[in-house]
Write a protein that holds these residues in place. Structure first.
Motif, short mmCIF file in Angstrom:
data_model
loop_
_atom_site.label_atom_id
_atom_site.label_comp_id
_atom_site.label_asym_id
_atom_site.label_seq_id
_atom_site.Cartn_x
_atom_site.Cartn_y
_atom_site.Cartn_z
N THR A 161 -28.84 19.37 -21.49
CA THR A 161 -29.92 18.42 -21.78
C THR A 161 -31.04 18.51 -20.76
O THR A 161 -30.84 18.95 -19.63
N VAL A 162 -32.21 18.09 -21.18
CA VAL A 162 -33.36 18.01 -20.30
C VAL A 162 -34.13 16.75 -20.66
O VAL A 162 -34.23 16.38 -21.83
N TYR A 163 -34.65 16.06 -19.64
CA TYR A 163 -35.37 14.82 -19.84
C TYR A 163 -36.67 14.83 -19.05
O TYR A 163 -36.76 15.41 -17.97
N ALA A 164 -37.66 14.16 -19.59
CA ALA A 164 -38.87 13.91 -18.82
C ALA A 164 -38.52 13.00 -17.65
O ALA A 164 -37.65 12.13 -17.77
N THR A 212 -30.90 8.70 -23.45
CA THR A 212 -29.84 9.67 -23.62
C THR A 212 -29.99 10.36 -24.98
O THR A 212 -30.03 9.68 -26.01
N ILE A 213 -30.05 11.68 -24.98
CA ILE A 213 -30.13 12.43 -26.22
C ILE A 213 -28.73 12.95 -26.56
O ILE A 213 -27.96 13.34 -25.68
N ARG A 250 -26.20 14.59 -30.22
CA ARG A 250 -26.24 15.07 -31.59
C ARG A 250 -24.87 15.05 -32.23
O ARG A 250 -23.84 15.07 -31.55
N ASP A 251 -24.86 14.99 -33.54
CA ASP A 251 -23.66 15.02 -34.34
C ASP A 251 -23.81 16.18 -35.31
O ASP A 251 -24.52 16.08 -36.30
N ASN A 252 -23.16 17.28 -35.01
CA ASN A 252 -23.31 18.48 -35.84
C ASN A 252 -22.78 18.27 -37.26
O ASN A 252 -23.33 18.82 -38.20
N ALA A 253 -21.72 17.48 -37.40
CA ALA A 253 -21.16 17.23 -38.72
C ALA A 253 -22.15 16.51 -39.62
O ALA A 253 -22.19 16.74 -40.83
N LYS A 254 -22.97 15.64 -39.03
CA LYS A 254 -23.96 14.89 -39.79
C LYS A 254 -25.34 15.52 -39.71
O LYS A 254 -26.29 15.01 -40.31
N ASN A 255 -25.46 16.63 -38.97
CA ASN A 255 -26.73 17.33 -38.82
C ASN A 255 -27.83 16.37 -38.35
O ASN A 255 -28.94 16.36 -38.88
N THR A 256 -27.49 15.59 -37.34
CA THR A 256 -28.37 14.53 -36.87
C THR A 256 -28.45 14.54 -35.34
O THR A 256 -27.45 14.76 -34.66
N VAL A 257 -29.64 14.27 -34.82
CA VAL A 257 -29.84 14.13 -33.39
C VAL A 257 -30.30 12.70 -33.12
O VAL A 257 -31.01 12.10 -33.93
N TYR A 258 -29.89 12.15 -31.98
CA TYR A 258 -30.17 10.77 -31.64
C TYR A 258 -30.89 10.67 -30.30
O TYR A 258 -30.81 11.56 -29.46
N LEU A 259 -31.57 9.56 -30.10
CA LEU A 259 -32.15 9.23 -28.81
C LEU A 259 -31.86 7.76 -28.53
O LEU A 259 -32.45 6.88 -29.15
N GLN A 260 -30.93 7.51 -27.61
CA GLN A 260 -30.63 6.16 -27.18
C GLN A 260 -31.59 5.79 -26.07
O GLN A 260 -31.64 6.46 -25.04
N MET A 261 -32.35 4.73 -26.27
CA MET A 261 -33.37 4.32 -25.32
C MET A 261 -33.02 2.95 -24.77
O MET A 261 -32.97 1.97 -25.51
N ASN A 262 -32.77 2.87 -23.47
CA ASN A 262 -32.45 1.62 -22.79
C ASN A 262 -33.52 1.28 -21.77
O ASN A 262 -34.31 2.14 -21.37
N SER A 263 -33.53 0.04 -21.33
CA SER A 263 -34.47 -0.42 -20.31
C SER A 263 -35.90 -0.02 -20.66
O SER A 263 -36.65 0.50 -19.83
N LEU A 264 -36.28 -0.28 -21.89
CA LEU A 264 -37.59 0.15 -22.37
C LEU A 264 -38.73 -0.55 -21.63
O LEU A 264 -38.64 -1.71 -21.25
N LYS A 265 -39.80 0.21 -21.43
CA LYS A 265 -40.99 -0.26 -20.74
C LYS A 265 -42.19 -0.19 -21.68
O LYS A 265 -42.20 0.60 -22.62
N PRO A 266 -43.23 -0.99 -21.42
CA PRO A 266 -44.42 -0.92 -22.27
C PRO A 266 -44.99 0.50 -22.37
O PRO A 266 -45.52 0.87 -23.42
N GLU A 267 -44.91 1.27 -21.31
CA GLU A 267 -45.43 2.64 -21.33
C GLU A 267 -44.62 3.59 -22.20
O GLU A 267 -45.02 4.73 -22.41
N ASP A 268 -43.49 3.13 -22.74
CA ASP A 268 -42.72 3.92 -23.69
C ASP A 268 -43.28 3.79 -25.11
O ASP A 268 -42.82 4.49 -26.01
N THR A 269 -44.23 2.91 -25.30
CA THR A 269 -44.82 2.70 -26.62
C THR A 269 -45.48 3.98 -27.11
O THR A 269 -46.35 4.54 -26.44
N ALA A 270 -45.06 4.45 -28.28
CA ALA A 270 -45.58 5.71 -28.84
C ALA A 270 -44.93 5.96 -30.19
O ALA A 270 -44.00 5.26 -30.58
N VAL A 271 -45.43 6.97 -30.87
CA VAL A 271 -44.77 7.48 -32.06
C VAL A 271 -43.82 8.59 -31.61
O VAL A 271 -44.25 9.55 -30.97
#
Length: 118
Positions: free
Chosen positions: A57-60, A68-69, A71-92
């Motif tokens: 893994t690599v993170y900014a 935390t990034i 993935r679940d290969n069986a479901k062909n899905t990738v996730y991003l768990q975001m904790n302790s969110l800050k206003p500067e995390d606001t984005a698409v």
């Protein structure tokens, strides 16, 4: 063609958490890295996190220890768990894939909006 559909965004207060999902079709996991990028108004799209097919893994720097990034290969899905969110995390937030974290090769979708505000 490969399809990527993001979900899980929303409005949260500072310090809150969200879990983003990206459902992928086709052979997207044949690419070395799955990645999450984000783009705020007036700013360029930037890398948030990436995960390789061998689970490295690599993170900014701005999100290390909070996001935390995975993935679940069986479901062909990738996730991003975001904790302790800050206003500067606001984005698409958008997902993609490619041979390296800085080389997303698929067309960008609509992404999912994350807004962190009191």
């Amino acid at each position: 063609q490969v399809q990527l559909v993001e979900s899980g965004g929303g409005l949260v207060q500072p310090g809150g958490s969200l879990r983003l999902s990206c459902a992928a079709s086709g052979s997207i996991y044949r690419d070395d890295y799955m990645v999450w990028y984000r783009q705020a108004p007036g700013k360029q799209r930037e890398l948030v996190a990436g995960i390789s097919r061998v689970s490295s893994t690599v993170y900014a720097d701005s999100v290390k220890g909070r996001f935390t990034i995975s993935r679940d290969n069986a479901k062909n899905t990738v996730y991003l768990q975001m904790n302790s969110l800050k206003p500067e995390d606001t984005a698409v937030y958008s997902c993609n894939a490619g041979p390296a974290v800085a080389i997303p090769v698929y067309s960008w979708g609509q992404g999912t909006q994350v807004t962190v505000s009191s």
